[in-house]
Design a protein around this motif. Structure first.
Motif, PDB file in Angstrom:
ATOM      1  N   GLY A 168      10.277   0.139  -9.845  1.00  0.00           N
ATOM      2  CA  GLY A 168      11.030   0.624 -11.206  1.00  0.00           C
ATOM      3  C   GLY A 168      11.119   2.127 -10.871  1.00  0.00           C
ATOM      4  O   GLY A 168      12.228   2.646 -11.161  1.00  0.00           O
ATOM      5  N   ALA A 169      10.141   2.849 -10.187  1.00  0.00           N
ATOM      6  CA  ALA A 169      10.555   4.305  -9.962  1.00  0.00           C
ATOM      7  C   ALA A 169      11.880   4.292  -8.592  1.00  0.00           C
ATOM      8  O   ALA A 169      12.596   5.228  -8.929  1.00  0.00           O
ATOM      9  CB  ALA A 169       9.490   4.766  -9.406  1.00  0.00           C
ATOM     10  N   LEU A 170      12.099   3.524  -7.894  1.00  0.00           N
ATOM     11  CA  LEU A 170      13.052   3.387  -7.152  1.00  0.00           C
ATOM     12  C   LEU A 170      14.329   3.072  -7.794  1.00  0.00           C
ATOM     13  O   LEU A 170      15.330   4.002  -7.567  1.00  0.00           O
ATOM     14  CB  LEU A 170      12.690   2.536  -5.881  1.00  0.00           C
ATOM     15  N   GLU A 171      14.348   2.404  -8.616  1.00  0.00           N
ATOM     16  CA  GLU A 171      15.568   2.181  -9.459  1.00  0.00           C
ATOM     17  C   GLU A 171      15.878   3.143 -10.165  1.00  0.00           C
ATOM     18  O   GLU A 171      17.211   3.845 -10.299  1.00  0.00           O
ATOM     19  CB  GLU A 171      15.455   0.737 -10.576  1.00  0.00           C
ATOM     20  N   HIS A 179       5.747   9.485 -13.184  1.00  0.00           N
ATOM     21  CA  HIS A 179       5.221  10.038 -11.938  1.00  0.00           C
ATOM     22  C   HIS A 179       5.644  10.038 -10.682  1.00  0.00           C
ATOM     23  O   HIS A 179       5.686  10.814  -9.800  1.00  0.00           O
ATOM     24  CB  HIS A 179       3.668   9.833 -12.078  1.00  0.00           C
ATOM     25  N   LEU A 180       5.900   8.377 -10.193  1.00  0.00           N
ATOM     26  CA  LEU A 180       6.397   8.135  -8.869  1.00  0.00           C
ATOM     27  C   LEU A 180       7.766   8.548  -8.820  1.00  0.00           C
ATOM     28  O   LEU A 180       8.102   8.945  -7.684  1.00  0.00           O
ATOM     29  CB  LEU A 180       6.483   6.527  -9.080  1.00  0.00           C
ATOM     30  N   GLY A 210       0.316  -6.345  -7.949  1.00  0.00           N
ATOM     31  CA  GLY A 210       1.463  -6.688  -8.689  1.00  0.00           C
ATOM     32  C   GLY A 210       2.288  -5.679  -9.559  1.00  0.00           C
ATOM     33  O   GLY A 210       3.336  -5.223  -9.649  1.00  0.00           O
ATOM     34  N   GLU A 211       1.098  -5.164 -10.330  1.00  0.00           N
ATOM     35  CA  GLU A 211       1.520  -3.946 -11.399  1.00  0.00           C
ATOM     36  C   GLU A 211       2.023  -2.665 -10.572  1.00  0.00           C
ATOM     37  O   GLU A 211       2.963  -1.899 -11.010  1.00  0.00           O
ATOM     38  CB  GLU A 211       0.350  -3.654 -12.261  1.00  0.00           C
ATOM     39  N   LEU A 212       1.299  -2.350  -9.474  1.00  0.00           N
ATOM     40  CA  LEU A 212       1.522  -1.189  -8.654  1.00  0.00           C
ATOM     41  C   LEU A 212       3.057  -1.453  -7.970  1.00  0.00           C
ATOM     42  O   LEU A 212       3.827  -0.624  -8.032  1.00  0.00           O
ATOM     43  CB  LEU A 212       0.505  -1.112  -7.592  1.00  0.00           C
ATOM     44  N   ILE A 213       3.148  -2.641  -7.608  1.00  0.00           N
ATOM     45  CA  ILE A 213       4.531  -3.194  -7.035  1.00  0.00           C
ATOM     46  C   ILE A 213       5.586  -2.885  -7.947  1.00  0.00           C
ATOM     47  O   ILE A 213       6.729  -2.092  -7.791  1.00  0.00           O
ATOM     48  CB  ILE A 213       4.609  -4.430  -6.282  1.00  0.00           C
ATOM     49  N   TYR A 267       8.304   6.957   1.523  1.00  0.00           N
ATOM     50  CA  TYR A 267       6.769   6.963   1.331  1.00  0.00           C
ATOM     51  C   TYR A 267       6.501   5.728   0.308  1.00  0.00           C
ATOM     52  O   TYR A 267       5.879   5.045   0.631  1.00  0.00           O
ATOM     53  CB  TYR A 267       6.243   8.118   0.641  1.00  0.00           C
ATOM     54  N   VAL A 268       7.336   5.739  -0.590  1.00  0.00           N
ATOM     55  CA  VAL A 268       7.214   4.663  -1.603  1.00  0.00           C
ATOM     56  C   VAL A 268       7.709   3.193  -0.902  1.00  0.00           C
ATOM     57  O   VAL A 268       6.821   2.243  -1.288  1.00  0.00           O
ATOM     58  CB  VAL A 268       8.160   4.947  -3.065  1.00  0.00           C
ATOM     59  N   ILE A 269       8.806   3.327  -0.425  1.00  0.00           N
ATOM     60  CA  ILE A 269       9.003   1.900   0.295  1.00  0.00           C
ATOM     61  C   ILE A 269       8.092   1.482   1.427  1.00  0.00           C
ATOM     62  O   ILE A 269       7.900   0.421   1.365  1.00  0.00           O
ATOM     63  CB  ILE A 269      10.549   2.185   1.027  1.00  0.00           C
ATOM     64  N   GLU A 270       7.454   2.484   2.062  1.00  0.00           N
ATOM     65  CA  GLU A 270       6.578   2.128   2.951  1.00  0.00           C
ATOM     66  C   GLU A 270       5.241   1.476   2.250  1.00  0.00           C
ATOM     67  O   GLU A 270       4.644   0.748   2.782  1.00  0.00           O
ATOM     68  CB  GLU A 270       6.240   3.044   4.111  1.00  0.00           C
TER      69      GLU A 270
END
Length: 86
Positions: A54-57, A8-9, A46-49, A20-23
């Motif tokens: 993971g989504a960025l990767e 989803h992310l 921590g799970e959200l982070i 947006y995700v980085i911020e």
């Protein structure tokens, strides 16, 4: 890490922008320094982070030319491989 959340992310990043995700990550990481947070709350943050990183990767793999499904599977195999080694 949860594959549906990462998926989803990843779609969010494709539809919008990874900035947006980085911020959001910067905000969540700053929240981890709040001394009054309970362990359960830190676990959620921590799970959200981890899902956001993971989504960025996965997004990076897609930008590098990998198919979205293949990128998601490759990422999760890496995660599972890292867990098995511990």
């Amino acid at each position: 890490m949860k594959l549906p959340v990462i998926k989803h992310l990843t779609q969010f990043i494709e539809d919008n922008d990874q900035d947006y995700v980085i911020e959001a990550l910067e905000v969540l990481e700053a929240l981890t320094e709040v001394p009054s947070l309970k362990d359960e709350e830190l676990d959620v943050v921590g799970e959200l982070i981890s899902n956001m990183y993971g989504a960025l990767e996965v997004n990076k793999m897609i930008k590098d030319g990998m198919d979205k499904k293949a990128a998601l599977n490759a990422f999760m195999m890496r995660v599972l491989g890292a867990i098995d080694k511990n």
